[in-house]
Write an enzyme that holds these catalytic residues in place. Structure first.
Site, PDB file in Angstrom:
ATOM      1  CG  ASN A  13      -1.771   1.209   1.351  1.00 17.57           C
ATOM      2  OD1 ASN A  13      -1.790   2.051   0.455  1.00 17.57           O
ATOM      3  ND2 ASN A  13      -2.494   1.326   2.452  1.00 17.57           N
ATOM      4  CD1 TRP A  14       3.791   1.141  -2.429  1.00 17.40           C
ATOM      5  CD2 TRP A  14       3.546   1.756  -4.568  1.00 17.40           C
ATOM      6  NE1 TRP A  14       4.526   0.266  -3.199  1.00 17.40           N
ATOM      7  CE2 TRP A  14       4.393   0.615  -4.517  1.00 17.40           C
ATOM      8  CE3 TRP A  14       3.254   2.311  -5.813  1.00 17.40           C
ATOM      9  CZ2 TRP A  14       4.938   0.040  -5.667  1.00 17.40           C
ATOM     10  CZ3 TRP A  14       3.798   1.741  -6.961  1.00 17.40           C
ATOM     11  CH2 TRP A  14       4.634   0.609  -6.888  1.00 17.40           C
ATOM     12  CE  LYS A  15      -0.273   3.026   4.774  1.00 17.49           C
ATOM     13  NZ  LYS A  15      -0.208   3.078   6.222  1.00 17.49           N
ATOM     14  CG  HIS A 107      -6.023   1.636   5.135  1.00 18.39           C
ATOM     15  ND1 HIS A 107      -5.599   2.528   6.098  1.00 18.39           N
ATOM     16  CD2 HIS A 107      -4.990   0.791   4.913  1.00 18.39           C
ATOM     17  CE1 HIS A 107      -4.343   2.223   6.430  1.00 18.39           C
ATOM     18  NE2 HIS A 107      -3.958   1.183   5.722  1.00 18.39           N
ATOM     19  CD  GLU A 109      -3.066   5.148   6.887  1.00 18.01           C
ATOM     20  OE1 GLU A 109      -3.075   5.226   5.648  1.00 18.01           O
ATOM     21  OE2 GLU A 109      -2.113   4.672   7.535  1.00 18.01           O
ATOM     22  CD  GLU A 179      -3.522  -2.628   7.110  1.00 19.95           C
ATOM     23  OE1 GLU A 179      -2.399  -2.815   6.615  1.00 19.95           O
ATOM     24  OE2 GLU A 179      -4.191  -1.624   6.890  1.00 19.95           O
ATOM     25  N   GLY A 185       2.569   2.078  10.852  1.00 20.64           N
ATOM     26  CA  GLY A 185       3.522   3.175  10.755  1.00 20.64           C
ATOM     27  C   GLY A 185       4.211   3.512  12.070  1.00 20.64           C
ATOM     28  CB  SER A 224       5.296  -2.058  11.966  1.00 17.56           C
ATOM     29  OG  SER A 224       4.873  -0.731  12.252  1.00 17.56           O
ATOM     30  N   GLY A 245       2.917  -1.216   4.298  1.00 16.53           N
ATOM     31  CA  GLY A 245       2.954   0.206   3.993  1.00 16.53           C
ATOM     32  C   GLY A 245       4.379   0.659   3.722  1.00 16.53           C
ATOM     33  N   GLY A 246       5.001   1.277   4.727  1.00 16.58           N
ATOM     34  CA  GLY A 246       6.321   1.885   4.566  1.00 16.58           C
ATOM     35  C   GLY A 246       7.358   1.009   3.880  1.00 16.58           C
TER      36      GLY A 246
HETATM   37  P1  13P Z   1       3.022   0.199   7.707  1.00 20.12           P
HETATM   38  O1  13P Z   1       3.561  -1.064   7.100  1.00 20.12           O
HETATM   39  O2  13P Z   1       3.772   1.421   7.271  1.00 20.12           O
HETATM   40  O3  13P Z   1       2.879   0.078   9.186  1.00 20.12           O
HETATM   41  O4  13P Z   1       1.531   0.401   7.121  1.00 20.12           O
HETATM   42  C1  13P Z   1       0.630  -0.640   7.184  1.00 20.12           C
HETATM   43  C2  13P Z   1      -0.563  -0.277   6.389  1.00 20.12           C
HETATM   44  O5  13P Z   1      -1.339   0.601   6.746  1.00 20.12           O
HETATM   45  C3  13P Z   1      -0.801  -1.001   5.127  1.00 20.12           C
HETATM   46  O6  13P Z   1      -2.068  -0.757   4.630  1.00 20.12           O
END
Ligand code: 13P
Length: 260
Positions: A13-15, A107, A109, A179, A185, A224, A245-246
């Protein structure tokens, strides 16, 4: 509990990160590596920001022709409406038209900052299913909910809204992602045992409606995930891959996760 044949999925997920050139390069590098990889690789899906879907899709195409896996494309959100006067929204058919096979739904967020309710998330999920996209339904508790011992209640409520609207049948071609909000994050990953416990609860909830669908359902862990912790998480019986994510923006670490 875990039975049936479930091919692992690793999703990035490149957000709202990156820009066109950087994401094209990331996609092209990933596609080339994946195409060169021999057997026994997981499915890989990347979720770029909307404006770059077509550019990333094209960059992924450059990896085709090898013997390995093709990286699939997904979007980070989908409208609950099929079409029409909904400024700023993107429909399931538009996503399919841009090459998407997958879409993230619910998600945390978006639940937190865009006010997405369980009911809206369920409508988006249904729209993805009817648009022949594979929805990846995200569920997870906040730290205060976990500390209050409400983890199971929260994730079952989030899942329940979708089950109520779509039934277990809605999960025939879908995936689930656990998640925990406190792990996203933050560098604070759920332990494999903490994640496994929730994954088993989620799978059991689907199994009460349809045991076969539950046995085949891929449930990803997100929060993470790194190259260093992926193997221990993926070794759990009900963890069928990761939503990253990251670390998915770091080509070396993402590849370590894919091959964990
Ligand atoms: P991180 O891997 O940066 O914690 O993010 C997880 C995420 O929200 C994937 O959708």
């Amino acid at each position: 509990m875990a039975e049936g044949c479930r091919c692992r999925i690793v999703a990035g997920n490149w957000k709202m990160h990156g820009a066109r050139a950087a994401l094209e390069a990331l996609a092209a590098g990933l596609a080339a590596r994946s195409a060169a990889q021999a057997e026994s690789t997981p499915e890989v899906v990347v979720f770029p920001p909307f404006p770059y879907l077509s550019a990333v899709n094209q960059a992924l195409g450059t990896g085709e022709g090898g013997g390995g896996i093709a990286v699939q494309l997904g979007a980070q959100d989908v409208s609950a409406h099929p079409q029409g006067a909904h400024t700023g929204e993107v429909s399931a058919s538009m996503l399919a038209d841009c090459g998407c096979s997958h879409v993230l739904v619910g998600h945390s967020e978006r639940r937190a900052s865009c006010g997405e309710t369980d009911e809206l998330v369920a409508r988006k999920f249904a729209r993805a299913v009817s648009g022949s996209l594979t929805p990846v339904l995200c569920v997870g508790e906040t730290l205060s909910e976990r500390n209050a011992g409400r983890t199971a209640e929260v994730v079952l409520r989030q899942l329940g809204a979708v089950l109520e609207r779509c039934g277990a049948d809605g999960f025939r071609n879908a995936a689930l992602a656990y998640e925990p909000v406190w792990a996203i994050g933050t560098g604070q990953t759920a332990t494999p045992e903490q994640a496994q416990e929730v994954h088993a609860i989620l799978r059991a909830a689907i199994a009460r409606a349809d045991a076969r669908i539950a046995a085949g359902l891929r449930i990803l862990y997100g929060g993470s995930v790194k190259g260093a912790n992926a193997a221990a998480l993926f070794a759990q019986p009900d963890i069928d891959g990761g939503l990253v994510g990251g670390a998915s923006l770091d080509p070396e670490d993402f590849w370590r996760i894919i091959t964990a």
